[in-house]
Motif scaffolding. Sequence first.
Motif, mmCIF file in Angstrom:
data_model
loop_
_atom_site.group_PDB
_atom_site.id
_atom_site.type_symbol
_atom_site.label_atom_id
_atom_site.label_comp_id
_atom_site.label_asym_id
_atom_site.label_seq_id
_atom_site.Cartn_x
_atom_site.Cartn_y
_atom_site.Cartn_z
ATOM 1 N N LEU A 90 4.042 -9.155 8.355
ATOM 2 C CA LEU A 90 2.709 -8.565 8.285
ATOM 3 C C LEU A 90 1.708 -9.601 7.805
ATOM 4 O O LEU A 90 1.935 -10.297 6.818
ATOM 5 C CB LEU A 90 2.709 -7.382 7.320
ATOM 6 C CG LEU A 90 3.477 -6.153 7.791
ATOM 7 C CD1 LEU A 90 3.799 -5.241 6.620
ATOM 8 C CD2 LEU A 90 2.665 -5.396 8.831
ATOM 9 N N PHE A 102 -4.269 -4.819 6.576
ATOM 10 C CA PHE A 102 -3.100 -5.343 7.259
ATOM 11 C C PHE A 102 -3.219 -5.283 8.774
ATOM 12 O O PHE A 102 -3.832 -4.375 9.342
ATOM 13 C CB PHE A 102 -1.856 -4.557 6.823
ATOM 14 C CG PHE A 102 -1.398 -4.900 5.436
ATOM 15 C CD1 PHE A 102 -2.051 -4.399 4.326
ATOM 16 C CD2 PHE A 102 -0.312 -5.744 5.237
ATOM 17 C CE1 PHE A 102 -1.642 -4.725 3.037
ATOM 18 C CE2 PHE A 102 0.107 -6.070 3.956
ATOM 19 C CZ PHE A 102 -0.556 -5.566 2.850
ATOM 20 N N GLY A 103 -2.559 -6.237 9.424
ATOM 21 C CA GLY A 103 -2.426 -6.222 10.862
ATOM 22 C C GLY A 103 -1.289 -5.306 11.296
ATOM 23 O O GLY A 103 -0.603 -4.711 10.459
ATOM 24 N N PRO A 104 -1.069 -5.201 12.613
ATOM 25 C CA PRO A 104 -0.056 -4.288 13.144
ATOM 26 C C PRO A 104 1.374 -4.772 12.957
ATOM 27 O O PRO A 104 2.303 -3.979 13.092
ATOM 28 C CB PRO A 104 -0.402 -4.193 14.628
ATOM 29 C CG PRO A 104 -1.102 -5.478 14.921
ATOM 30 C CD PRO A 104 -1.855 -5.833 13.684
ATOM 31 N N PHE B 34 -4.218 0.458 -6.145
ATOM 32 C CA PHE B 34 -4.420 0.737 -4.727
ATOM 33 C C PHE B 34 -3.293 1.630 -4.204
ATOM 34 O O PHE B 34 -2.172 1.591 -4.711
ATOM 35 C CB PHE B 34 -4.409 -0.573 -3.921
ATOM 36 C CG PHE B 34 -5.327 -1.621 -4.470
ATOM 37 C CD1 PHE B 34 -4.897 -2.476 -5.472
ATOM 38 C CD2 PHE B 34 -6.621 -1.750 -3.997
ATOM 39 C CE1 PHE B 34 -5.742 -3.446 -6.008
ATOM 40 C CE2 PHE B 34 -7.474 -2.707 -4.521
ATOM 41 C CZ PHE B 34 -7.028 -3.547 -5.528
ATOM 42 N N TYR B 36 -1.563 2.591 -0.286
ATOM 43 C CA TYR B 36 -1.476 2.309 1.131
ATOM 44 C C TYR B 36 -0.489 3.280 1.772
ATOM 45 O O TYR B 36 0.436 3.762 1.120
ATOM 46 C CB TYR B 36 -0.950 0.883 1.375
ATOM 47 C CG TYR B 36 -1.941 -0.206 1.053
ATOM 48 C CD1 TYR B 36 -2.096 -0.679 -0.252
ATOM 49 C CD2 TYR B 36 -2.724 -0.781 2.055
ATOM 50 C CE1 TYR B 36 -3.009 -1.678 -0.543
ATOM 51 C CE2 TYR B 36 -3.635 -1.788 1.770
ATOM 52 C CZ TYR B 36 -3.764 -2.225 0.470
ATOM 53 O OH TYR B 36 -4.661 -3.226 0.183
ATOM 54 N N GLN B 38 2.045 3.657 5.368
ATOM 55 C CA GLN B 38 2.618 2.951 6.511
ATOM 56 C C GLN B 38 3.372 3.919 7.398
ATOM 57 O O GLN B 38 4.309 4.577 6.960
ATOM 58 C CB GLN B 38 3.559 1.835 6.037
ATOM 59 C CG GLN B 38 4.091 0.980 7.183
ATOM 60 C CD GLN B 38 5.044 -0.102 6.717
ATOM 61 O OE1 GLN B 38 5.736 0.059 5.711
ATOM 62 N NE2 GLN B 38 5.086 -1.223 7.434
ATOM 63 N N GLY B 43 1.486 -1.548 10.609
ATOM 64 C CA GLY B 43 1.055 -2.199 9.389
ATOM 65 C C GLY B 43 0.626 -1.177 8.348
ATOM 66 O O GLY B 43 0.502 0.007 8.635
ATOM 67 N N LEU B 44 0.397 -1.660 7.124
ATOM 68 C CA LEU B 44 -0.061 -0.766 6.061
ATOM 69 C C LEU B 44 -1.541 -0.449 6.254
ATOM 70 O O LEU B 44 -2.331 -1.313 6.633
ATOM 71 C CB LEU B 44 0.126 -1.428 4.690
ATOM 72 C CG LEU B 44 1.511 -1.344 4.057
ATOM 73 C CD1 LEU B 44 2.527 -2.166 4.822
ATOM 74 C CD2 LEU B 44 1.450 -1.809 2.598
ATOM 75 N N PHE B 46 -4.935 0.951 4.278
ATOM 76 C CA PHE B 46 -5.536 1.143 2.968
ATOM 77 C C PHE B 46 -6.061 2.582 2.843
ATOM 78 O O PHE B 46 -6.771 3.079 3.733
ATOM 79 C CB PHE B 46 -6.685 0.146 2.803
ATOM 80 C CG PHE B 46 -7.549 0.358 1.604
ATOM 81 C CD1 PHE B 46 -8.838 0.835 1.734
ATOM 82 C CD2 PHE B 46 -7.065 0.095 0.334
ATOM 83 C CE1 PHE B 46 -9.651 1.028 0.631
ATOM 84 C CE2 PHE B 46 -7.870 0.285 -0.777
ATOM 85 C CZ PHE B 46 -9.160 0.754 -0.627
ATOM 86 N N LYS B 49 -8.733 2.959 -3.689
ATOM 87 C CA LYS B 49 -8.573 2.014 -4.791
ATOM 88 C C LYS B 49 -9.262 2.550 -6.041
ATOM 89 O O LYS B 49 -10.217 3.331 -5.956
ATOM 90 C CB LYS B 49 -9.176 0.651 -4.423
ATOM 91 C CG LYS B 49 -10.690 0.694 -4.242
ATOM 92 C CD LYS B 49 -11.229 -0.676 -3.834
ATOM 93 C CE LYS B 49 -12.743 -0.589 -3.582
ATOM 94 N NZ LYS B 49 -13.285 -1.871 -3.073
ATOM 95 N N PHE B 90 2.794 3.304 -0.389
ATOM 96 C CA PHE B 90 2.935 2.221 -1.353
ATOM 97 C C PHE B 90 1.796 2.252 -2.356
ATOM 98 O O PHE B 90 0.625 2.345 -1.993
ATOM 99 C CB PHE B 90 2.897 0.859 -0.648
ATOM 100 C CG PHE B 90 4.101 0.540 0.172
ATOM 101 C CD1 PHE B 90 4.121 0.811 1.529
ATOM 102 C CD2 PHE B 90 5.217 -0.042 -0.410
ATOM 103 C CE1 PHE B 90 5.227 0.508 2.297
ATOM 104 C CE2 PHE B 90 6.330 -0.349 0.348
ATOM 105 C CZ PHE B 90 6.341 -0.075 1.706
#
Lengths: 111, 112
Positions: A90, A102-104, B34, B36, B38, B43-44, B46, B49, B90
Motif C-alpha cells: 500500500l 491510501f492507494g488501492p 485516527f 480507518y 478497509q 486500500g485503507l 480514512f 481523526k 484500524f
Amino acid sequence: SQTIHQWPATLVQPVGSPLSLECTVEGTSNPNLYWYRQAAGRGLQLLFYSVGIGQISSEVPQNLSASRPQDRQFILSSKKLLLSDSGFYLCAWSPNYYEQYFGPGTRLTVT
Amino acid sequence: AQSVAQPEDQVNVAEGNPLTVKCTYSVSGNPYLFWYVQYPNRGLQFLLKYITGDNLVKGSYGFEAEFNKSQTSFHLKKPSALVSDSALYFCAVRKENNRLAFGKGNQVVVIP
C-alpha cells in the motif's frame, strides 16, 4: 481533488526476479509519501517514508528499496524477490503530519 | 512509545444494532488519533481523526468516535450498523517521529 494511483494491481513474480511498484499522486504538491506492506495476518508494516524528492527513510532492513524521482512519484523496488516479500503493498500520501490517504494497493505473490 | 491497542479480533453485530469498535491508546503528551476502514483487497479509507477540541468526533459514513482521556480510549461507534459496514477497521496514533502506529485491526461482521 487529490487522487493516488498504484500499479500494477496484482503481480505474480518468481523468486529471484526484480520488482518495481509505482505510486503516483495527483492534485497536490510536496506530499509526504509512504510504502506499507500488509501481510495475510492483516497488520500494517511501514517500509519507507519520504518528505521530498530524493529523501527516503527506511523503517526496516530488508531487500527492498524505494526512490522518489519526482515530487508525486514513489517507487518500490527489489533486485531479487524472496518468498517472504509476498503481501499487499500500500502506498499512502499525507498533506501534513496527520491523516494519511491510501492507494488501492498491489497484491504481490512471489512463487 | 506511542501505540494503540484493539483488544478484539472480531466484532459481530446484527444489522440495525449499534456498533462499537474499541481502541485504547498509550502516548506521552497529546494524542492524535485516527480511524480507518478497509474492504477486502482495497486500500485503507480514512474515516475520522481527533486532534483537539470536542471529544465526540464525527466522520464519514455515519461513524463517530469518542475520545476519553481518563480511560485513554478512542472507540469507534455507529448507531445503526449496515451489512455494508462489514470490513476491517484500524485505529492509529501519530508517533513522535510523525509516522502512524496502527492497531492490529478489528474484523466487523454485520449479520443480516
